[in-house]
Design a protein around this motif. Structure first.
Motif, PDB file in Angstrom:
ATOM      1  N   SER B  63      45.284  40.066  25.274  1.00 29.22           N
ATOM      2  CA  SER B  63      46.102  39.061  25.963  1.00 29.22           C
ATOM      3  C   SER B  63      46.084  37.748  25.211  1.00 29.22           C
ATOM      4  N   TYR B  66      48.273  37.992  22.307  1.00 31.22           N
ATOM      5  CA  TYR B  66      49.676  37.974  22.705  1.00 31.22           C
ATOM      6  C   TYR B  66      50.128  36.560  23.067  1.00 31.22           C
ATOM      7  N   LYS B  70      51.518  35.350  19.717  1.00 24.68           N
ATOM      8  CA  LYS B  70      52.799  36.005  19.971  1.00 24.68           C
ATOM      9  C   LYS B  70      52.823  37.408  19.367  1.00 24.68           C
ATOM     10  N   SER B  71      51.687  38.111  19.462  1.00 28.46           N
ATOM     11  CA  SER B  71      51.603  39.428  18.855  1.00 28.46           C
ATOM     12  C   SER B  71      51.963  40.501  19.881  1.00 28.46           C
ATOM     13  N   GLU B  72      53.029  41.248  19.617  1.00 26.15           N
ATOM     14  CA  GLU B  72      53.449  42.316  20.535  1.00 26.15           C
ATOM     15  C   GLU B  72      52.388  43.412  20.569  1.00 26.15           C
ATOM     16  N   ASP B  75      49.852  42.647  23.065  1.00 27.22           N
ATOM     17  CA  ASP B  75      50.263  43.002  24.417  1.00 27.22           C
ATOM     18  C   ASP B  75      50.033  44.484  24.697  1.00 27.22           C
ATOM     19  N   LYS B 139      54.808  39.744  31.376  1.00 28.81           N
ATOM     20  CA  LYS B 139      53.784  40.026  30.371  1.00 28.81           C
ATOM     21  C   LYS B 139      52.909  38.808  30.155  1.00 28.81           C
ATOM     22  N   LYS B 140      53.565  37.631  30.097  1.00 25.28           N
ATOM     23  CA  LYS B 140      52.805  36.398  29.876  1.00 25.28           C
ATOM     24  C   LYS B 140      51.946  36.064  31.076  1.00 25.28           C
ATOM     25  N   ALA B 143      49.035  38.287  31.027  1.00 27.44           N
ATOM     26  CA  ALA B 143      48.083  37.911  29.979  1.00 27.44           C
ATOM     27  C   ALA B 143      47.236  36.719  30.433  1.00 27.44           C
TER      28      ALA B 143
END
Lengths: 223, 229
Positions: B63, B66, B70-72, B75, B139-140, B143
């Protein structure tokens, strides 16, 4: 603009909006009062209920009305599309988070005052005797709860089922606040030492405000 | 399935063989004198608990990657970790009370470890909830929840640690009888490999999903999907 000034301006905006509408204040205070009544009916069996019931009622009332207030506060920003305006303004994201946190703590202070007074009348809790320690305890507890709730309240702004999700996310995370709050209130009412819990809440607040400031931008703001 | 590495295949093999022979090893392990047969649940319970906490760290790490990097892929790591945390958390909280009923005479005690594990499980159930029903930006949101959750664990532990604790200490593991050590570590290897296998499968599924979304968008852009829309 310094962070302090930004926070002060944003806070002033929230206070003015609320003073004009008075929706959150009346709604949350009345909700807190109703909760105390419900608990009084549920627990009052003619005799004075045990001390931990009082502290439980106090903190459950704080958690429930706090969630209500946070949900509605961000709903209002969403309806007027004012959150977007705030994000476009040249202010730092942490100021936005801190101002929401302080605004919610101010509102909750009024709610807590009403709930505590009602509790001492209706359930004969001797809350007035320890007013200073109790005030410090409530302040620390509310700030800790608000640190979690304002972040997720803002982040859930776009979610479909935000009314359901907000308590689901906030309550498990704020369990330490509720445990510390109820334990400390019980200790105060019994005339025992509550300093461990006050320090505990101070640490909780410091950790969660730091994480909140740190993750507010990526979690709640950026698309 | 062409990208299965040798490490993954090794873990798969250990997990399959382990799941086949561990029950026998556990039955053959020496009977504990005071607890008797119920002690054998220990070979499942401890491993699940360790891997549950492991999964929490994996989820929080993913998390953080991510949110800030900003790493997919972060995630995907996080969602696999979050689901495994819930899975192993449930295993821990099902096997624990079965033992506790015999050892303590009650399924549940408000003990430090029990309470902490339960709340950890709740936080990660909330994590999965927010991913599933959080809508855009979930998702954010999830996280952020994972980071808060990981930070919350020590505080929950501290806040309940003043209650009396009756849960066996971790030193139990280092003080095992020689005959119990083999089955214990065999069971641990099995569970750890199972963890890796499930984690890899979940990551692969998320990768395929991301690729499918990409292809769908590309097809839409190329005007291939007009009829279906």
């Amino acid at each position: 603009m310094s962070v302090v000034r930004e926070v002060a301006l944003l806070l002033w905006k929230d206070v003015v909006v609320e003073l004009r509408a008075k929706e959150l204040l009346f709604g949350t205070v009345f909700f807190g009062a109703i909760l105390v009544l419900i608990f009084a009916f549920a627990f009052y069996g003619g005799e004075r209920p045990p001390v931990d019931v009082m502290s439980g009622v106090l903190w459950v009332a704080i958690a429930l009305s706090g969630t209500l207030a946070i949900g509605r506060a961000f709903e209002r920003e969403r309806e007027g599309n004012t959150l977007r305006a705030l994000l476009l303004a040249p202010i730092s994201r942490s100021s936005l988070y801190l101002s929401k946190l302080i605004a919610i703590a101010l509102l909750m202070a009024i709610v807590e005052l009403v709930v505590a007074v009602l509790l001492s009348f209706m359930l004969h809790a001797s809350l007035i005797e320890h007013v200073l320690s109790l005030a410090a305890l409530l302040l620390l507890g509310t700030v800790g709860f608000g640190a979690v709730a304002s972040l997720f309240g803002a982040a859930l702004g776009r979610a479909r089922s935000r009314d359901v999700l907000l308590p689901l996310l906030v309550y498990p995370l704020s369990v330490p606040v509720l445990i510390a709050g109820t334990r400390a209130t019980t200790a105060l009412l019994l005339g025992e030492d509550a300093s461990f819990w006050l320090k505990f809440l101070l640490v909780y607040d410091a950790i969660f405000i730091s994480i909140g400031v740190w993750v507010f931008e990526p979690v709640a703001v950026s698309e | 399935m062409k990208r299965l590495g040798p490490f993954y295949l090794l873990c798969l093999a250990v997990a399959v063989i382990g799941l086949a022979i561990c029950p026998t090893l556990v039955v053959l392990a020496p009977r504990e004198t005071t607890m008797g047969f119920v002690q054998k649940i220990f070979y499942y319970h401890v491993q699940s608990a360790w891997l549950c906490f492991m999964a929490v760290f994996v989820c929080a790490g993913g998390s953080a990657a991510y949110l800030f990097g900003k790493s997919e892929a972060g995630d995907r790591v996080a969602v696999a970790g979050g689901e495994l945390a819930v899975l192993f958390g449930i295993c821990t909280l099902v096997t624990g009370p079965l033992w506790a009923r015999k050892a303590w005479g009650a399924y549940w005690q408000w003990d430090v470890r029990l309470t902490t594990t339960l709340l950890l499980l709740m936080i990660f159930v909330a994590y999965l909830f927010s991913r599933r029903y959080g809508g855009p930006g979930s998702k954010k949101l999830a996280a952020g929840l994972a980071l808060f959750g990981a930070a919350d664990v020590p505080l929950i532990y501290l806040s309940v640690s003043i209650w009396r604790t009756i849960h066996p200490k971790t030193t139990v593991v280092s003080s095992l009888q020689p005959g119990m050590r083999g089955p214990f570590w065999a069971a641990f290897a099995t569970f750890a490999c199972l963890f890796v296998v499930l984690f890899g499968m979940r990551m692969a599924l998320e990768r395929s999903r991301a690729k499918l979304d990409e292809l769908y968008l590309a097809a839409e852009d190329a005007g291939l999907l007009d009829g279906d829309a």
